[in-house]
Design a protein around this motif. Structure first.
Motif: not given
Length: 456
Positions: A358-373
């Motif tokens: 859930x946390x990783x999914x949210x981090x990817x979903x609400x990050x602009x392209x080219x960013x890092x999780x």
């Protein structure tokens, strides 16, 4: 009796019984002490009188019984006492009342007394309270004793008068203490009665609890605990109403969309492209509803699930997250970066992975392209810590306190990604609590979010 008696009266009864017991002890001790002191005073007077009398018998005992009895009668009248001279074997030598013949053996407790001179006080049926005093003497080689029998009713009357005074005083004290203890027990139990009154006013429709208590004691702690409980119940009710309202709305929205699509499908059957688009939208809404229902079921079932803990090493965690999100991250042009210390987590594998997903999914979903999780792990202050940090849209300060509430989604999150239910973080919080862990969230709007999970 104790089961049905109010605390107020229990305290009153306990205070009163304790005070009565203390009063009885005080009465017995003081009364006996007073009587003993009077007896000591009478004894000293008698010994002094007896010593003066014995000085006159140095030349008459045991040679002149007639002279001895003359002296005895004279002194007997002077001090209003019966005087009896005894020989060395404590047999009667002469009696000032001339009632006892010589060599009479007397059976008196004082004659058995080893420590002389001394007195014994006795309450007799014939003469009332009597004082017996025995003094030894010696003339030449002859030894003898002087027995003084004196009326001690005055002492008895004085002791009785003092005892009556004490009883009256103590009765007044007991009555006064009854009143004081009633006031004290009433005052002490007042907060409890207020608590009961306030609790009786609480109804399912109205939950208000307000009791003022200035003392910092256990009652204050109880009042605070009840206040917190009532507040939690009200909060629970609010959350439940909000849950029902929001869940109804969340379910109604895809249902309405699905209904519109189904109603319009017959009219676009001949238009293949538009018909395919309608079918695709219908499948999307069905999938969205399935995901929402599934998450609702998870929320309700997590607390009923058994926590089957096992050891999971950090390599397993990294491998699972890569298998689950590597392609999703690449598709969104997001880099997954790992900085993991070699730790082991003793957790329920399925629930633990669900929280991380859930946390990783949210981090990817609400990050602009080219960013890092970034996913990190390390040992910190006795806890195993795993963190998921992103450089996405972040969470506003006003929204942070509410992110674990059911269906809560900030406006920024909704604008950024419509495909969300507001249940993911609620599930994460439940899973962490189930493991007796804790969760910390740090976020700045438009800068990113870092969520730290701590497990034992």
């Amino acid at each position: 009796m104790w089961k049905v008696m109010k605390i107020q009266y229990q305290l009153w009864l306990i205070y009163s019984c304790v005070f009565i017991c203390v009063t009885l002890v005080v009465y017995m001790v003081v009364s006996r002490t007073y009587e003993h002191r009077l007896q000591v005073g009478y004894e000293q007077v008698s010994i002094t009188q007896g010593t003066t009398i014995l000085n006159q018998f140095k030349e008459t005992y045991p040679y002149s019984p007639n002279r001895s009895i003359g002296y005895l009668r004279t002194y007997s009248e002077q001090i209003n006492s019966r005087l009896i001279m005894l020989d060395e074997e404590k047999k009667v030598y002469v009696d000032s009342f001339n009632q006892l013949v010589p060599n009479t053996i007397l059976h008196l407790t004082i004659l058995k007394k080893e420590t002389v001179p001394g007195s014994i006080f006795s309450n007799t049926e014939a003469f009332g309270y009597v004082q017996y005093t025995l003094l030894p003497f010696q003339t030449g080689e002859s030894k003898g004793y002087l027995l003084m029998v004196q009326d001690a009713n005055e002492l008895f009357a004085e002791v009785t008068s003092f005892q009556r005074w004490m009883i009256q005083t103590l009765l007044i004290a007991v009555f006064s203490f009854f009143m004081i203890s009633y006031i004290v027990s009433t005052w002490f139990s007042k907060p409890i009665r207020q608590i009961i009154t306030q609790l009786k006013k609480i109804t399912p429709q109205k939950r208000v609890f307000s009791v003022k208590h200035q003392r910092q004691d256990e009652v204050k702690a109880l009042i605070d605990a009840i206040k917190n409980m009532v507040e939690e119940l009200n909060l629970y009710d609010d959350r439940q109403r909000r849950f029902l309202s929001t869940s109804s709305h969340e379910l109604k929205t895809p249902l309405t969309t699905m209904q519109l699509i189904v109603e319009n499908l017959p009219y676009v059957r001949e238009q293949e492209a538009l018909y395919g688009e309608f079918v695709q939208d219908l499948a999307f809404q069905v999938k969205k509803m399935q995901r929402l229902v599934d998450q609702l079921l998870r929320i309700n079932s997590i607390w009923d699930d058994k926590c089957n803990k096992e050891l999971i090493n950090i390599h397993d965690i990294q491998e699972h997250l890569l298998d689950s999100f590597q392609y999703i991250a690449l598709g969104n042009e997001i880099e997954l970066k790992f900085d993991l210390e070699p730790l082991e987590f003793y957790v329920d594998r399925e629930l633990f992975y669900r929280a991380l997903e859930n946390l990783v999914s949210n981090a990817i979903r609400y990050s602009p392209k080219g960013r890092q999780v970034k996913i990190t792990s390390k040992r910190e202050k006795g806890w195993n810590k795993i963190s998921i940090c992103d450089h996405g849209i972040g969470i506003g300060t006003e929204d942070l306190p509410h992110i674990f509430e059911l269906f809560f989604r900030s406006n920024d999150a909704t604008e950024w990604n419509q495909d969300g239910t507001g249940l993911g973080l609620t599930i994460v919080k439940q899973i962490v609590d189930l493991h007796n862990g804790r969760i910390e969230v740090y976020s700045l709007k438009n800068q990113g979010t870092c969520i730290n999970l701590f497990f034992n």
